[in-house]
Design a protein around this motif. Structure first.
Motif, PDB file in Angstrom:
ATOM      1  N   ARG A  19       0.820  -1.211   0.000  1.00  0.00           N
ATOM      2  CA  ARG A  19       0.000   0.000   0.000  1.00  0.00           C
ATOM      3  C   ARG A  19       0.857   1.265   0.000  1.00  0.00           C
ATOM      4  NH1 ARG A  19      -5.039   0.027  -0.091  1.00  0.00           N
ATOM      5  NH2 ARG A  19      -6.019  -1.876   0.637  1.00  0.00           N
ATOM      6  N   VAL A  20       1.866   1.265   0.873  1.00  0.00           N
ATOM      7  CA  VAL A  20       2.707   2.462   0.964  1.00  0.00           C
ATOM      8  C   VAL A  20       3.424   2.676  -0.370  1.00  0.00           C
ATOM      9  CG1 VAL A  20       4.674   3.512   2.151  1.00  0.00           C
ATOM     10  CG2 VAL A  20       2.925   2.308   3.473  1.00  0.00           C
ATOM     11  N   ASN A  21       3.912   1.583  -0.978  1.00  0.00           N
ATOM     12  CA  ASN A  21       4.537   1.729  -2.304  1.00  0.00           C
ATOM     13  C   ASN A  21       3.551   2.318  -3.305  1.00  0.00           C
ATOM     14  OD1 ASN A  21       6.941   0.811  -1.495  1.00  0.00           O
ATOM     15  ND2 ASN A  21       6.679  -1.285  -2.236  1.00  0.00           N
ATOM     16  N   GLY A  22       2.285   1.929  -3.150  1.00  0.00           N
ATOM     17  CA  GLY A  22       1.260   2.412  -4.072  1.00  0.00           C
ATOM     18  C   GLY A  22       1.077   3.930  -3.998  1.00  0.00           C
ATOM     19  N   TYR A  23       1.442   4.537  -2.842  1.00  0.00           N
ATOM     20  CA  TYR A  23       1.285   5.992  -2.719  1.00  0.00           C
ATOM     21  C   TYR A  23       2.360   6.741  -3.517  1.00  0.00           C
ATOM     22  CZ  TYR A  23      -1.793   4.766   1.171  1.00  0.00           C
ATOM     23  OH  TYR A  23      -2.788   4.237   1.924  1.00  0.00           O
ATOM     24  N   ALA A  24       3.441   6.023  -3.851  1.00  0.00           N
ATOM     25  CA  ALA A  24       4.587   6.711  -4.482  1.00  0.00           C
ATOM     26  C   ALA A  24       4.188   7.411  -5.776  1.00  0.00           C
ATOM     27  CB  ALA A  24       5.715   5.720  -4.741  1.00  0.00           C
ATOM     28  N   SER A  25       3.328   6.759  -6.579  1.00  0.00           N
ATOM     29  CA  SER A  25       3.015   7.392  -7.866  1.00  0.00           C
ATOM     30  C   SER A  25       2.175   8.656  -7.650  1.00  0.00           C
ATOM     31  CB  SER A  25       2.295   6.406  -8.787  1.00  0.00           C
ATOM     32  OG  SER A  25       1.098   6.017  -8.189  1.00  0.00           O
ATOM     33  N   GLN A  26       1.368   8.673  -6.573  1.00  0.00           N
ATOM     34  CA  GLN A  26       0.590   9.887  -6.304  1.00  0.00           C
ATOM     35  C   GLN A  26       1.521  11.032  -5.879  1.00  0.00           C
ATOM     36  OE1 GLN A  26      -3.156   9.317  -4.192  1.00  0.00           O
ATOM     37  NE2 GLN A  26      -2.749   7.137  -4.122  1.00  0.00           N
ATOM     38  N   VAL A  27       2.543  10.671  -5.089  1.00  0.00           N
ATOM     39  CA  VAL A  27       3.506  11.695  -4.659  1.00  0.00           C
ATOM     40  C   VAL A  27       4.263  12.226  -5.883  1.00  0.00           C
ATOM     41  CG1 VAL A  27       5.532  12.171  -3.228  1.00  0.00           C
ATOM     42  CG2 VAL A  27       3.793  10.559  -2.415  1.00  0.00           C
ATOM     43  N   ALA A  28       4.695  11.286  -6.758  1.00  0.00           N
ATOM     44  CA  ALA A  28       5.466  11.690  -7.938  1.00  0.00           C
ATOM     45  C   ALA A  28       4.617  12.562  -8.862  1.00  0.00           C
ATOM     46  CB  ALA A  28       5.961  10.448  -8.672  1.00  0.00           C
ATOM     47  N   ASP A  29       3.340  12.225  -8.950  1.00  0.00           N
ATOM     48  CA  ASP A  29       2.406  12.991  -9.756  1.00  0.00           C
ATOM     49  C   ASP A  29       2.334  14.451  -9.274  1.00  0.00           C
ATOM     50  OD1 ASP A  29       0.496  13.255 -11.608  1.00  0.00           O
ATOM     51  OD2 ASP A  29      -1.151  12.460 -10.387  1.00  0.00           O
ATOM     52  N   GLU A  30       2.173  14.606  -7.968  1.00  0.00           N
ATOM     53  CA  GLU A  30       2.122  15.965  -7.393  1.00  0.00           C
ATOM     54  C   GLU A  30       3.449  16.686  -7.608  1.00  0.00           C
ATOM     55  OE1 GLU A  30      -0.294  17.713  -6.147  1.00  0.00           O
ATOM     56  OE2 GLU A  30      -1.856  16.171  -6.055  1.00  0.00           O
ATOM     57  N   ALA A  31       4.564  15.938  -7.462  1.00  0.00           N
ATOM     58  CA  ALA A  31       5.886  16.556  -7.625  1.00  0.00           C
ATOM     59  C   ALA A  31       6.067  17.043  -9.061  1.00  0.00           C
ATOM     60  CB  ALA A  31       6.989  15.573  -7.253  1.00  0.00           C
ATOM     61  N   ALA A  32       5.595  16.233 -10.018  1.00  0.00           N
ATOM     62  CA  ALA A  32       5.739  16.623 -11.428  1.00  0.00           C
ATOM     63  C   ALA A  32       4.933  17.902 -11.700  1.00  0.00           C
ATOM     64  CB  ALA A  32       5.273  15.482 -12.330  1.00  0.00           C
ATOM     65  N   SER A  33       3.712  17.984 -11.132  1.00  0.00           N
ATOM     66  CA  SER A  33       2.906  19.205 -11.341  1.00  0.00           C
ATOM     67  C   SER A  33       3.613  20.420 -10.760  1.00  0.00           C
ATOM     68  CB  SER A  33       1.543  19.117 -10.639  1.00  0.00           C
ATOM     69  OG  SER A  33       0.891  17.963 -10.979  1.00  0.00           O
ATOM     70  N   LEU A  34       4.185  20.236  -9.576  1.00  0.00           N
ATOM     71  CA  LEU A  34       4.853  21.369  -8.933  1.00  0.00           C
ATOM     72  C   LEU A  34       6.078  21.802  -9.744  1.00  0.00           C
ATOM     73  CD1 LEU A  34       4.890  23.231  -6.457  1.00  0.00           C
ATOM     74  CD2 LEU A  34       6.397  21.586  -5.348  1.00  0.00           C
ATOM     75  N   ALA A  35       6.844  20.810 -10.224  1.00  0.00           N
ATOM     76  CA  ALA A  35       8.045  21.150 -11.007  1.00  0.00           C
ATOM     77  C   ALA A  35       7.645  21.937 -12.256  1.00  0.00           C
ATOM     78  CB  ALA A  35       8.800  19.878 -11.377  1.00  0.00           C
ATOM     79  N   ALA A  36       6.498  21.562 -12.850  1.00  0.00           N
ATOM     80  CA  ALA A  36       6.044  22.267 -14.056  1.00  0.00           C
ATOM     81  C   ALA A  36       5.739  23.732 -13.716  1.00  0.00           C
ATOM     82  CB  ALA A  36       4.807  21.568 -14.618  1.00  0.00           C
ATOM     83  N   VAL A  37       5.112  23.965 -12.565  1.00  0.00           N
ATOM     84  CA  VAL A  37       4.811  25.348 -12.163  1.00  0.00           C
ATOM     85  C   VAL A  37       6.110  26.105 -11.887  1.00  0.00           C
ATOM     86  CG1 VAL A  37       3.701  26.767 -10.369  1.00  0.00           C
ATOM     87  CG2 VAL A  37       2.551  24.702 -11.213  1.00  0.00           C
ATOM     88  N   TRP A  38       7.043  25.444 -11.221  1.00  0.00           N
ATOM     89  CA  TRP A  38       8.303  26.114 -10.861  1.00  0.00           C
ATOM     90  C   TRP A  38       9.102  26.529 -12.095  1.00  0.00           C
ATOM     91  CZ3 TRP A  38      10.892  23.186  -6.154  1.00  0.00           C
ATOM     92  CH2 TRP A  38      10.140  23.453  -5.003  1.00  0.00           C
ATOM     93  N   ARG A  39       9.014  25.714 -13.134  1.00  0.00           N
ATOM     94  CA  ARG A  39       9.791  26.060 -14.334  1.00  0.00           C
ATOM     95  C   ARG A  39       9.385  27.425 -14.876  1.00  0.00           C
ATOM     96  NH1 ARG A  39       8.429  20.970 -16.265  1.00  0.00           N
ATOM     97  NH2 ARG A  39       9.729  19.577 -15.049  1.00  0.00           N
ATOM     98  N   GLU A  40       8.130  27.810 -14.605  1.00  0.00           N
ATOM     99  CA  GLU A  40       7.636  29.114 -15.096  1.00  0.00           C
ATOM    100  C   GLU A  40       7.795  30.214 -14.054  1.00  0.00           C
ATOM    101  OE1 GLU A  40       6.622  29.076 -18.191  1.00  0.00           O
ATOM    102  OE2 GLU A  40       6.855  26.882 -18.242  1.00  0.00           O
ATOM    103  N   ALA A  41       8.373  29.894 -12.881  1.00  0.00           N
ATOM    104  CA  ALA A  41       8.424  30.896 -11.796  1.00  0.00           C
ATOM    105  C   ALA A  41       9.249  32.104 -12.217  1.00  0.00           C
ATOM    106  CB  ALA A  41       9.039  30.260 -10.549  1.00  0.00           C
ATOM    107  N   PRO A  42       8.723  33.320 -11.939  1.00  0.00           N
ATOM    108  CA  PRO A  42       9.454  34.526 -12.334  1.00  0.00           C
ATOM    109  C   PRO A  42      10.826  34.565 -11.667  1.00  0.00           C
ATOM    110  CG  PRO A  42       7.295  35.045 -11.334  1.00  0.00           C
ATOM    111  CD  PRO A  42       7.482  33.575 -11.231  1.00  0.00           C
ATOM    112  N   GLY A  43      11.856  34.791 -12.460  1.00  0.00           N
ATOM    113  CA  GLY A  43      13.214  34.884 -11.923  1.00  0.00           C
ATOM    114  C   GLY A  43      13.766  33.552 -11.454  1.00  0.00           C
ATOM    115  N   GLY A  44      13.022  32.480 -11.682  1.00  0.00           N
ATOM    116  CA  GLY A  44      13.509  31.167 -11.259  1.00  0.00           C
ATOM    117  C   GLY A  44      13.623  31.020  -9.751  1.00  0.00           C
ATOM    118  N   THR A  45      12.892  31.863  -9.011  1.00  0.00           N
ATOM    119  CA  THR A  45      12.992  31.810  -7.550  1.00  0.00           C
ATOM    120  C   THR A  45      11.640  31.424  -6.950  1.00  0.00           C
ATOM    121  OG1 THR A  45      14.535  33.626  -7.683  1.00  0.00           O
ATOM    122  CG2 THR A  45      13.632  33.184  -5.512  1.00  0.00           C
ATOM    123  N   VAL A  46      11.656  30.554  -5.937  1.00  0.00           N
ATOM    124  CA  VAL A  46      10.396  30.231  -5.254  1.00  0.00           C
ATOM    125  C   VAL A  46      10.595  30.362  -3.752  1.00  0.00           C
ATOM    126  CG1 VAL A  46       9.567  28.639  -7.028  1.00  0.00           C
ATOM    127  CG2 VAL A  46      10.929  27.756  -5.132  1.00  0.00           C
TER     128      VAL A  46
END
Ligand code: HEM
Length: 331
Positions: free
Chosen positions: A138-165
């Protein structure tokens, strides 16, 4: 980093006046960090806990005792800084330590008597009911949900003004989204807004009360108490609504559904209050800790390019990242 402040909830903080710490194997008394004559270490621990802990460790070693509050009303707070010490307190000699102090009591009042705050028979009963939900699969099964959220966040960060968050706040929201999603499944969007608005100020309120030697009882209608009561009611209503919606169905895979249907012959099942308390504890315990660890981790990686390269290589080899088509290089 402000995240460390609330992180203190999850370090066991032992208060000498409102409960006792029983440590049967201490060879010598822990050195005392005295702080200022009027308030001891209270202001240091509230305003800049990281600096206070680092100073205490540098000056006194791996186990120290802070004294917080005015003379006559001081709490003793022990801090353990070594991995071996943490191992003793949380594992090998955990039975010697109790959750009876003022900090645990405040936390209990705010989020209830779930796994993190309960003791003795209540704890063992909850533990027996909840443990089967945390199998390796079960815990392993959560990994893809975590990775999914991380990928969304990385996509937002790539557009962050000045590359700073603003890392601490970002990690806070990220961790809350992850734990919210794993707990609540698809209802997380609706839940997130309420949790983000209510849980952090409720935590802050409880922590401040934990440190205050003189405080109005929670039942008195002070502005702070009334506000905390409103936040708590809102959070409870959210959890109760989601829990109720899972009662007649077991076709979902989120943690709330599993908790609602958890039972065994010896312990029966969790009642409505117990269910809500577990959910709140997971929300609390599951986001502050992770957010702080991630914020520090990323902050350090940003300053150590060689380690950053090793982490990137590891991510590239990681099966969850591969499955999601997430590539780290160049991000
Ligand atoms: C870097 C991340 C984390 C750190 C450093 C951390 C740290 C800790 C510590 C020190 C305790 C023991 C507290 C005590 O006994 O007084 C604890 C207990 C607990 N944590 Fe975490 N935690 C992390 C992540 C999580 C997550 C992600 C969840 C849930 C989603 C979680 C849920 C819990 C629960 C339920 C307990 C009580 C368990 C028990 O006593 O049986 N924690 N955690």
């Amino acid at each position: 980093m402000g995240g460390l402040r609330a992180r203190q909830w999850l370090a066991r903080v032992w208060g000498g006046n409102a409960g006792t710490m029983t440590m049967t194997t201490t060879a010598a008394p822990a050195p005392i960090v005295t702080g200022s004559p009027l308030l001891g270490s209270m202001s240091d621990l509230l305003n800049d806990p990281l600096a206070a802990y680092l100073r205490a460790r540098r000056d006194h070693g791996d186990v120290v005792r802070f004294r917080a509050g005015p003379p006559g009303l001081r709490s003793d707070i022990y801090a353990v800084f070594s991995a071996e010490g943490a191992q003793q307190v949380l594992a090998t000699q955990a039975a010697n330590f109790r959750k009876d102090n003022v900090f645990y009591e405040e936390l209990r009042q705010s989020v209830g008597n779930g796994l993190l705050t309960s003791q003795d028979d209540a704890y063992l009963r909850q533990r027996r009911l909840v443990q089967p939900l945390f199998t390796r699969r079960r815990v392993n099964g959560y990994a893809s949900q975590v990775a999914d959220e991380a990928a969304s966040l990385a996509a937002v960060w790539r557009e962050a003004p000045g590359g700073t968050v603003e890392l601490v706040g970002e990690m806070h929201r990220f961790a809350l989204r992850v734990v919210g999603r794993i707990l609540f499944g698809t209802d997380v969007k609706e839940a997130f807004e309420v949790i983000e608005r209510t849980l952090p100020p409720l935590q802050e309120y409880s922590l401040k009360r934990g440190f205050s030697p003189l405080k109005a009882p929670r039942t008195w209608p002070t502005p702070a108490n009334r506000r905390a009561g409103r936040l708590q009611a809102e959070l409870h209503a959210l959890c109760d609504g989601i829990i109720d919606s899972r009662r007649d169905r077991d076709d979902r895979d989120d943690l709330v559904t599993l908790l609602v249907h958890a039972e065994n012959a010896e312990d029966g099942s969790l009642d409505a209050d117990e269910l809500r308390e577990q959910v709140l504890i997971f929300l609390l315990a599951g986001h502050e800790t992770t957010a702080t660890a991630l914020a520090f981790g990323l902050h350090l990686l940003a300053r150590h390019p060689q380690e950053q390269r090793r982490v990137r290589d590891e991510v590239d080899r990681c099966s969850v990242a591969r499955r999601m088509g997430t590539r780290s290089r160049g991000h």
